[in-house]
Write a protein that holds these residues in place. Sequence first.
Motif, PDB file in Angstrom:
ATOM      1  N   ASN A  87       0.856  -1.183   0.000  1.00  0.00           N
ATOM      2  CA  ASN A  87       0.000   0.000   0.000  1.00  0.00           C
ATOM      3  C   ASN A  87       0.896   1.239   0.000  1.00  0.00           C
ATOM      4  OD1 ASN A  87      -1.844   2.016   0.521  1.00  0.00           O
ATOM      5  ND2 ASN A  87      -2.327   1.334   2.611  1.00  0.00           N
ATOM      6  N   HIS A 147      -9.550   1.045   4.628  1.00  0.00           N
ATOM      7  CA  HIS A 147      -8.316   1.270   5.390  1.00  0.00           C
ATOM      8  C   HIS A 147      -8.624   2.208   6.557  1.00  0.00           C
ATOM      9  CE1 HIS A 147      -4.325   2.551   6.522  1.00  0.00           C
ATOM     10  NE2 HIS A 147      -3.875   1.459   5.922  1.00  0.00           N
ATOM     11  N   GLU A 191      -7.063   4.603   7.831  1.00  0.00           N
ATOM     12  CA  GLU A 191      -6.827   6.035   7.608  1.00  0.00           C
ATOM     13  C   GLU A 191      -8.053   6.685   6.978  1.00  0.00           C
ATOM     14  OE1 GLU A 191      -3.137   5.516   5.500  1.00  0.00           O
ATOM     15  OE2 GLU A 191      -2.149   5.000   7.385  1.00  0.00           O
ATOM     16  N   GLU A 215      -5.625  -5.023  10.452  1.00  0.00           N
ATOM     17  CA  GLU A 215      -4.615  -3.998  10.699  1.00  0.00           C
ATOM     18  C   GLU A 215      -4.944  -3.259  11.994  1.00  0.00           C
ATOM     19  OE1 GLU A 215      -2.448  -2.736   6.811  1.00  0.00           O
ATOM     20  OE2 GLU A 215      -4.166  -1.460   7.140  1.00  0.00           O
ATOM     21  N   ILE A 232       0.006   0.595  12.791  1.00  0.00           N
ATOM     22  CA  ILE A 232       0.236   1.128  11.444  1.00  0.00           C
ATOM     23  C   ILE A 232       1.205   2.295  11.482  1.00  0.00           C
ATOM     24  CG2 ILE A 232      -0.828   2.289   9.472  1.00  0.00           C
ATOM     25  CD1 ILE A 232      -3.353   0.675  10.011  1.00  0.00           C
ATOM     26  N   GLY A 233       2.303   2.142  10.760  1.00  0.00           N
ATOM     27  CA  GLY A 233       3.278   3.220  10.641  1.00  0.00           C
ATOM     28  C   GLY A 233       3.967   3.581  11.948  1.00  0.00           C
ATOM     29  N   VAL A 274       4.833  -4.293   9.307  1.00  0.00           N
ATOM     30  CA  VAL A 274       5.516  -5.509   8.849  1.00  0.00           C
ATOM     31  C   VAL A 274       6.832  -5.088   8.205  1.00  0.00           C
ATOM     32  CG1 VAL A 274       5.425  -7.544   7.348  1.00  0.00           C
ATOM     33  CG2 VAL A 274       3.319  -6.696   8.433  1.00  0.00           C
ATOM     34  N   LEU A 316      -0.308  -6.908   4.417  1.00  0.00           N
ATOM     35  CA  LEU A 316      -0.587  -5.628   3.777  1.00  0.00           C
ATOM     36  C   LEU A 316       0.481  -4.667   4.301  1.00  0.00           C
ATOM     37  CD1 LEU A 316      -2.338  -3.763   2.061  1.00  0.00           C
ATOM     38  CD2 LEU A 316      -3.903  -3.528   3.996  1.00  0.00           C
ATOM     39  N   ILE A 317       1.321  -4.223   3.386  1.00  0.00           N
ATOM     40  CA  ILE A 317       2.564  -3.551   3.776  1.00  0.00           C
ATOM     41  C   ILE A 317       2.520  -2.080   3.375  1.00  0.00           C
ATOM     42  CG2 ILE A 317       5.093  -3.780   3.682  1.00  0.00           C
ATOM     43  CD1 ILE A 317       3.551  -6.438   4.344  1.00  0.00           C
ATOM     44  N   GLY A 318       2.747  -1.198   4.317  1.00  0.00           N
ATOM     45  CA  GLY A 318       2.791   0.238   4.024  1.00  0.00           C
ATOM     46  C   GLY A 318       4.214   0.694   3.766  1.00  0.00           C
ATOM     47  N   GLY A 319       4.825   1.275   4.782  1.00  0.00           N
ATOM     48  CA  GLY A 319       6.159   1.868   4.647  1.00  0.00           C
ATOM     49  C   GLY A 319       7.173   0.986   3.939  1.00  0.00           C
TER      50      GLY A 319
HETATM   51  P1  PGA Z   1       2.732   0.181   7.694  1.00  0.00           P
HETATM   52  O1  PGA Z   1       1.267   0.416   7.059  1.00  0.00           O
HETATM   53  O2  PGA Z   1       3.265  -1.098   7.105  1.00  0.00           O
HETATM   54  O3  PGA Z   1       3.519   1.381   7.283  1.00  0.00           O
HETATM   55  O4  PGA Z   1       2.538   0.071   9.164  1.00  0.00           O
HETATM   56  C1  PGA Z   1       0.386  -0.654   6.828  1.00  0.00           C
HETATM   57  C2  PGA Z   1      -0.894  -0.148   6.233  1.00  0.00           C
HETATM   58  O5  PGA Z   1      -1.368   0.928   6.638  1.00  0.00           O
HETATM   59  O6  PGA Z   1      -1.482  -0.791   5.347  1.00  0.00           O
END
Ligand code: PGA
Length: 251
Positions: A9, A95, A97, A167, A172-173, A213, A231-234
């Motif tokens: 993501n 999501h 956010e 999540e 998250i983040g 993650v 589901l991977i952000g950063g």
């Molecule tokens: P993150 O985000 O891996 O940066 O914690 C995950 C997400 O919001 O999908």
Amino acid sequence: MRRPLVAGNWKMNGTCASVGELTLSLNEVALPESVDVVVLPPYIYIDRVVSVLANSLIGVGAQNCSVKPGFGALTGEISAAQLKDIGCDWVLVGHSERRIELGESDELVAEKVRVVLDSGLRPIICVGEELSERQSGRTLEIVKRQLDAVMRIVGVESLGEAVFAYEPVWAIGSGLSATPEQAQEVHAAIRARLAENSKELAEKARILYGGSVKPENALELFGMADIDGGLIGGASLKVNDFSAICRAAGN
Ligand code: PGA
């Protein structure tokens, strides 16, 4: 046996230059064949990412879509039909956010899931609790409420192509991932809730974990019985980290 899935993501990140670079690197890096890999760029870059990855096995999706199906008068929105038209396969829905900062309700999220499925795309449906909800022992209640809205409005019989993502908002983040045990507890509860409505769906549905993650914790998280990928952000913005996470999912 459920096939693992790892989705990146990209959120509201990137420029023409950085997205171009990231996409070219992804196209060249070795990814495990036993894992479905998907990237979710910002809308404006989807078209170019689809072209660069046209001959790869990496799927492309969007991070959101309009709740209105088809085409028509809704200024500033992008529909699932348009996403399908430019070559998307997937849409991330619900999501945290968007739920928290943009006020998306359980019902709106569920309506979007329906539109995505009706448009021939596959939703990745996010659920998860906030820190205060976890601290007050309401994690499973919150996640069930979010899931139930989707099952009630879309109908379990229509959810065969859906992917779920747990999540925890506090992870998250934040760099603070849920422990594999914390994540597994919620994943098992999600699967059990699905099973109350459809054993077949519960058996086949992939449930991803998301929230900080990294290559360092991916293997342990993905080793849990009910965690079918991430589901991977950063970390999805760095090709080395993202590919290492994909390899962890294939192990
Ligand atoms: P993150 O985000 O891996 O940066 O914690 C995950 C997400 O919001 O999908």
